[in-house]
Design a protein around this motif. Structure first.
Motif, PDB file in Angstrom:
ATOM      1  N   PRO A 343       0.823  -1.209   0.000  1.00  0.00           N
ATOM      2  CA  PRO A 343       0.000   0.000   0.000  1.00  0.00           C
ATOM      3  C   PRO A 343       0.858   1.260   0.000  1.00  0.00           C
ATOM      4  O   PRO A 343       1.932   1.296   0.603  1.00  0.00           O
ATOM      5  CB  PRO A 343      -0.815  -0.119   1.293  1.00  0.00           C
ATOM      6  N   LYS A 344       0.351   2.276  -0.684  1.00  0.00           N
ATOM      7  CA  LYS A 344       1.024   3.577  -0.653  1.00  0.00           C
ATOM      8  C   LYS A 344       0.758   4.284   0.670  1.00  0.00           C
ATOM      9  O   LYS A 344       1.641   4.913   1.235  1.00  0.00           O
ATOM     10  CB  LYS A 344       0.529   4.451  -1.807  1.00  0.00           C
ATOM     11  N   ARG A 345      -0.489   4.159   1.148  1.00  0.00           N
ATOM     12  CA  ARG A 345      -0.848   4.874   2.373  1.00  0.00           C
ATOM     13  C   ARG A 345      -1.673   3.985   3.299  1.00  0.00           C
ATOM     14  O   ARG A 345      -1.125   3.295   4.140  1.00  0.00           O
ATOM     15  CB  ARG A 345      -1.625   6.163   2.023  1.00  0.00           C
ATOM     16  N   ARG A 346      -3.000   3.979   3.151  1.00  0.00           N
ATOM     17  CA  ARG A 346      -3.871   3.425   4.180  1.00  0.00           C
ATOM     18  C   ARG A 346      -4.393   2.013   3.909  1.00  0.00           C
ATOM     19  O   ARG A 346      -5.119   1.488   4.747  1.00  0.00           O
ATOM     20  CB  ARG A 346      -5.076   4.353   4.378  1.00  0.00           C
ATOM     21  N   GLU A 347      -4.104   1.424   2.792  1.00  0.00           N
ATOM     22  CA  GLU A 347      -4.662   0.096   2.529  1.00  0.00           C
ATOM     23  C   GLU A 347      -4.044  -0.943   3.458  1.00  0.00           C
ATOM     24  O   GLU A 347      -3.019  -0.707   4.103  1.00  0.00           O
ATOM     25  CB  GLU A 347      -4.458  -0.279   1.068  1.00  0.00           C
ATOM     26  N   ASP A 348      -4.664  -2.121   3.522  1.00  0.00           N
ATOM     27  CA  ASP A 348      -4.377  -3.072   4.598  1.00  0.00           C
ATOM     28  C   ASP A 348      -3.360  -4.156   4.259  1.00  0.00           C
ATOM     29  O   ASP A 348      -2.778  -4.739   5.176  1.00  0.00           O
ATOM     30  CB  ASP A 348      -5.677  -3.757   5.033  1.00  0.00           C
ATOM     31  N   TYR A 349      -3.165  -4.473   2.979  1.00  0.00           N
ATOM     32  CA  TYR A 349      -2.421  -5.674   2.636  1.00  0.00           C
ATOM     33  C   TYR A 349      -1.190  -5.398   1.775  1.00  0.00           C
ATOM     34  O   TYR A 349      -1.166  -4.468   0.971  1.00  0.00           O
ATOM     35  CB  TYR A 349      -3.323  -6.667   1.886  1.00  0.00           C
ATOM     36  N   LYS A 350      -0.196  -6.276   1.953  1.00  0.00           N
ATOM     37  CA  LYS A 350       0.921  -6.363   1.032  1.00  0.00           C
ATOM     38  C   LYS A 350       1.014  -7.819   0.589  1.00  0.00           C
ATOM     39  O   LYS A 350       0.409  -8.711   1.214  1.00  0.00           O
ATOM     40  CB  LYS A 350       2.225  -5.939   1.693  1.00  0.00           C
ATOM     41  N   GLY A 351       1.776  -8.069  -0.479  1.00  0.00           N
ATOM     42  CA  GLY A 351       1.891  -9.444  -0.909  1.00  0.00           C
ATOM     43  C   GLY A 351       2.581  -9.596  -2.234  1.00  0.00           C
ATOM     44  O   GLY A 351       3.242  -8.676  -2.740  1.00  0.00           O
ATOM     45  N   LYS A 371      -1.079  -3.888   8.932  1.00  0.00           N
ATOM     46  CA  LYS A 371      -1.482  -3.199  10.157  1.00  0.00           C
ATOM     47  C   LYS A 371      -2.749  -3.877  10.660  1.00  0.00           C
ATOM     48  O   LYS A 371      -3.380  -4.652   9.926  1.00  0.00           O
ATOM     49  CB  LYS A 371      -1.753  -1.721   9.880  1.00  0.00           C
ATOM     50  N   PRO A 372      -3.137  -3.629  11.915  1.00  0.00           N
ATOM     51  CA  PRO A 372      -4.396  -4.220  12.387  1.00  0.00           C
ATOM     52  C   PRO A 372      -5.566  -3.816  11.498  1.00  0.00           C
ATOM     53  O   PRO A 372      -5.699  -2.658  11.105  1.00  0.00           O
ATOM     54  CB  PRO A 372      -4.539  -3.636  13.805  1.00  0.00           C
ATOM     55  N   LEU A 373      -6.416  -4.789  11.171  1.00  0.00           N
ATOM     56  CA  LEU A 373      -7.569  -4.510  10.312  1.00  0.00           C
ATOM     57  C   LEU A 373      -8.637  -3.718  11.054  1.00  0.00           C
ATOM     58  O   LEU A 373      -9.381  -2.946  10.461  1.00  0.00           O
ATOM     59  CB  LEU A 373      -8.159  -5.827   9.790  1.00  0.00           C
ATOM     60  N   ARG A 374      -8.709  -3.929  12.368  1.00  0.00           N
ATOM     61  CA  ARG A 374      -9.637  -3.161  13.203  1.00  0.00           C
ATOM     62  C   ARG A 374      -9.084  -3.139  14.613  1.00  0.00           C
ATOM     63  O   ARG A 374      -8.637  -4.161  15.126  1.00  0.00           O
ATOM     64  CB  ARG A 374     -11.038  -3.776  13.184  1.00  0.00           C
ATOM     65  N   LYS A 375      -9.121  -1.972  15.222  1.00  0.00           N
ATOM     66  CA  LYS A 375      -8.547  -1.843  16.549  1.00  0.00           C
ATOM     67  C   LYS A 375      -9.245  -0.718  17.286  1.00  0.00           C
ATOM     68  O   LYS A 375      -9.338   0.391  16.775  1.00  0.00           O
ATOM     69  CB  LYS A 375      -7.050  -1.568  16.456  1.00  0.00           C
ATOM     70  N   GLU A 385      -7.984  -6.828  15.710  1.00  0.00           N
ATOM     71  CA  GLU A 385      -7.922  -7.820  14.634  1.00  0.00           C
ATOM     72  C   GLU A 385      -6.542  -7.701  14.006  1.00  0.00           C
ATOM     73  O   GLU A 385      -6.322  -6.932  13.077  1.00  0.00           O
ATOM     74  CB  GLU A 385      -9.038  -7.570  13.621  1.00  0.00           C
ATOM     75  N   TYR A 386      -5.619  -8.484  14.536  1.00  0.00           N
ATOM     76  CA  TYR A 386      -4.204  -8.261  14.258  1.00  0.00           C
ATOM     77  C   TYR A 386      -3.668  -9.066  13.080  1.00  0.00           C
ATOM     78  O   TYR A 386      -2.556  -8.809  12.604  1.00  0.00           O
ATOM     79  CB  TYR A 386      -3.370  -8.583  15.499  1.00  0.00           C
ATOM     80  N   LEU A 387      -4.413 -10.052  12.586  1.00  0.00           N
ATOM     81  CA  LEU A 387      -3.844 -10.950  11.581  1.00  0.00           C
ATOM     82  C   LEU A 387      -4.862 -11.351  10.525  1.00  0.00           C
ATOM     83  O   LEU A 387      -5.994 -11.716  10.839  1.00  0.00           O
ATOM     84  CB  LEU A 387      -3.314 -12.227  12.265  1.00  0.00           C
TER      85      LEU A 387
END
Length: 511
Positions: A343-351, A371-375, A385-387
């Motif tokens: 992600p460039k900024r706020r998106e949740d996933y890499k791969g 990053k955590p999906l929800r916290k 939601e860490y994983l």
């Protein structure tokens, strides 16, 4: 005569061995590092087979006699394919050598596209490369839940009931298992369209549930202990007011504790009705095993980047990600681009995605959250939601379209509660002060939950709509409950090899 008899016996034993089914088990390792290779494909004579687990282990069963020409074909992304004859198979570990890809050979199949051009071709092919039609999928599905109590602290600051004290609470907390797990495994055929939200039908061939129900018994024991204490100290017609932070609830005391036979009889009747209703709902839930599982599996089939609304949105919202061509590789007789994304900024996933150089279909994705999906934390309640990470692998079916071959996904969350708690016994039918007893303290709990889901599709066949409509499901299919792992349960069936946690699973009361 003895020689003839011995010869006939040898022939008979050989015939029984060759005409029965055979199971071949081993591990696949990297030849240069000796590390296990997960997700390697094990095929029988180049036909659909199984996939190695996280530890590189596999087990494949052949249902006919082994012939001199039979072999296992072992392949994996980035490794040289290997063929192992089965006639003299000895269960030795298989070592795969990393495969060096000649860039010139790749470019013979395609021009040297830029990353932007590749992305546009991938997007253009999303509607045509992936199957949405009717199909029959023979599959194995496994879901595992792991629960761990990371922290369990209750401090009793004040109690007017002598037996409800710190020692009692500590003993109860020590009795609660800190870890628990349960697993569901299912082998069956799923019928229906691949398209999201389409109706599915399922034929469950075999299923089991590994579960430890001892914790439910423990809760009943705790309830009995507390009831005995309450019966000794609280008065008739009392109720409890439970306060924790800004919230409070009111709980009536069961009058059957005090021998009020008429009222107790009525409450027993009501309780029996409630229990009967609970049993009915439990029965429906168990009877709904088939419907629940088939829809869960179908959602899993569609829970990926092809769906525009999916959280794994690196293609549909590609402007929010950075892409880079990392390498070229050879995968299942096709050249693929190895493209990383983050992600460039706020998106949740890499791969990393692997893209066929010929038709620009994404044939594999490895992903994980950055990053955590929800916290959040509010009024002493916390959630993290860490994983969420996994691997999705596609293969071409007999429609010449791509469909799911394998999915491995793990998700984890941590839930906590840290706040004061006050339990007050009140009674409006006594003279003087209504408050009779009080227990006051602090609670601090953190529980971690991990869910792991695996799906392997052995065969995918085209299905006529009429065949789908004519298929009748078997009602009330239930799994077999197991208190400990039984290697004989799946003997003769092709499944994903269980991990060590499943192999070691054993309920407390299974001895």
């Amino acid at each position: 005569m003895r020689t003839v008899t011995f010869f006939l016996l040898v022939v008979l034993i050989s015939a029984l061995t060759l005409n029965g089914q055979s199971t071949f088990s081993s591990r696949v390792l990297d030849a240069t590092t000796d590390q296990p290779i997960p997700y390697a494909t094990i095929q029988f004579n180049s036909k659909n087979g199984v996939i190695t687990n996280d530890n590189g282990e596999y087990s494949i069963t052949i249902s006919r006699a082994i012939r001199a020409t039979d072999s296992l074909i072992i392949s994996c992304l980035g490794y040289e394919k290997q063929s192992i004859p089965l006639l003299n198979y000895n269960n030795e570990v298989t070592l795969l050598n990393p495969k060096v890809v000649d860039l010139e050979e790749v470019l013979l199949t395609n021009k040297n596209y830029t990353i932007d051009e590749i992305l546009e071709k991938i997007k253009a092919g999303l509607a045509t490369n992936y199957d949405t039609d009717y199909a029959k999928r023979k599959l194995f599905y496994r879901e595992s839940y792991y629960n761990n109590i990371d922290k369990s602290v209750v401090n009793i600051k004040k109690s007017s009931i002598p037996e409800i004290n710190q020692q009692l609470v500590d003993s109860l907390l020590n009795d609660v298992p800190k870890t628990n797990s349960n697993h569901v495994e299912l082998l069956g055929n799923l019928y229906g369209k691949f398209a999201p939200q389409s109706k599915q039908k399922m034929d469950i061939l075999k299923a089991c549930r590994l579960q430890d129900e001892a914790s439910e018994v423990n809760l009943e024991n705790y309830e009995k202990r507390f009831n005995a204490i309450f019966k000794k100290y609280v008065k008739r017609d009392s109720y409890f007011k439970i306060k924790s932070g800004w919230f409070s609830t009111k709980e009536e005391i069961d009058s059957s504790l005090f021998g009020d036979t008429e009222k107790a009889s009525k409450e027993k009747e009501m309780t029996d009705q409630l229990l009967a209703e609970k049993r009915r709902k439990d029965s429906l839930r168990k009877a709904g095993f088939l419907n629940f599982r088939k829809m869960t599996i179908h959602r899993l089939e569609n829970d990926h980047f092809v769906d525009e609304e999916n959280d794994l949105n690196f293609l549909h919202k590609s402007n929010r990600y950075e892409f880079e061509i990392e390498d070229y590789a050879f995968m299942n007789d096709m050249f693929v681009y190895v493209i990383s994304f983050k992600p460039k900024r706020r998106e949740d996933y890499k791969g990393t995605m692997y893209v066929n150089t010929e038709d620009f279909a994404v044939v594999r994705v490895d992903y994980q959250n950055v990053k955590p999906l929800r916290k959040f934390r509010l009024l002493g309640i916390s959630l993290n939601e860490y994983l969420k990470e996994g691997t999705i692998i596609f293969h071409k079916n007999d429609n010449d379209k791509y469909s799911i071959k394998y999915i491995d996904e793990s998700s984890g969350q941590s839930v906590g509660i840290k706040r004061p708690i006050k339990i007050i016994e009140k009674n409006k039918n006594v003279k003087g002060r209504r408050q009779q007893n009080m227990v006051k303290g602090d609670i601090d709990f953190i529980v971690t939950n991990l869910e792991k889901t695996e799906l392997i599709v052995f065969e995918t066949e085209s299905l006529a709509e009429k065949t789908f409509n004519d298929f009748k499901e078997k009602a009330n299919v239930l799994p077999e409950y197991l208190k400990k792992y039984n290697p004989e349960f799946w003997k003769g069936y092709n499944i994903i090899e269980p991990n060590q946690a499943i192999k070691e699973f054993k309920a407390i009361d299974s001895e």
